[in-house]
Motif scaffolding. Structure first.
Motif: not given
Length: 290
Positions: A72, A75, A79, A145-147, A150, A233-235
């Motif tokens: 995480t 990424y 990002g 989320s990860l997005f 970022m 995961s991205l979302f």
């Protein structure tokens, strides 16, 4: 002359002592993290600790795998760099070379203000504005989320990238640009083909600062990433290395606390490895250009 020489010697000694104190703090932190982090890694096992996919520190049968946190963080940082570096770089070129003086002053003040905003404010705005927007835009049950992390990290690294890049671009001798213009190049061609390569080391240093800021951030990403120990995961809701330490340290004890110190040790080594790699490539490029 003797008084002047004595004064210079004293000043030199003061600077030397201050430099040694700085190095001493780094060594002290390194030794402390090693002493505090090694016991948990030894007890859990290096492979199970670094490559385990489950973190359940409060379960009856505790598990201490930090692979989700490592991936995480990698990424999320990557990002943020992919999003933030182009925006920061283009902004720096515009402010350093193209912007009128009034716009440069206004935008420079805005960038400085952006640098002074506390990280918890970034997290609060992201939680109240960005997370609902991501949830609505992508039709998700939860926008944390990860997005979202970022995006927040990309905004947070912009001031470091912009300010350091501007300083590097403005330090390029004007004779370089004048020679390029005299040969028939347009101003934009001159800035991107002459000024930017000449300021490459300074711009790379700005990126290094951005990477350090992105990796080391905790509070803002904790508020927008969901803070759940899932594989990235991205979302999906995720947890970073920094947030893993920050979220559990207040109530941890025993092996759990030692494992958190081990996470801090891994994060510290991770940052040192990235800085060493970037400095190596920068030094190699500089030697190759001579």
């Amino acid at each position: 002359m003797k008084k002047k020489r004595l004064f210079e010697t004293i000043i030199h000694g003061i600077f030397l002592i201050l430099g040694l104190i700085t190095v001493g703090f780094v060594l002290l932190i390194t030794v402390y993290l090693i002493i505090s982090g090694i016991p948990a890694i030894r007890e859990i096992g290096v492979f199970k600790f670094l490559f385990g996919k489950v973190w359940a520190s409060t379960a009856a049968k505790a598990s201490y795998g930090i692979l989700p946190f490592i991936l995480t963080s990698v990424y999320g940082t990557a990002g943020a760099i992919v999003i933030g570096v182009p925006v920061g770089f283009m902004t720096a070129v515009y402010l350093a070379k193209l912007a009128p003086e009034k716009i440069k002053t206004i935008m420079g003040s805005a960038v400085s203000l952006l640098a002074g905003i506390p990280s918890v404010v970034y997290g609060l705005v992201g939680m109240l504005v960005l997370v609902p927007a991501v949830r609505t835009l992508f039709h998700l049950p939860d926008g944390a989320s990860l997005f979202a992390a970022m995006i927040v990290l990309a905004v947070m690294i912009l001031p470091s990238i912009i300010k350091v890049s501007i300083t590097a671009l403005e330090a390029v001798p004007k004779e370089y640009e004048d020679a390029s213009l005299a040969l028939g190049a347009t101003p934009v061609e001159t800035y991107f083909r002459v000024s930017v390569p000449a300021a490459k080391s300074g711009i790379a240093a700005a990126v290094v600062l951005g990477v350090g800021r992105a990796i080391g951030e905790a509070m803002a990403v904790m508020m927008v990433a969901g803070n759940v120990a899932n594989m990235p995961s991205l979302f999906g809701s995720v947890r970073f290395l920094t947030t893993a330490v920050a979220s559990e340290m207040s109530y941890s004890s025993g092996l759990q606390q030692q494992a958190l110190f081990s996470i801090a040790l891994v994060l510290f080594l991770f940052i040192m490895l990235i800085n060493a790699a970037l400095n190596f490539f920068l030094k190699r490029d500089k030697e190759g250009s001579k």
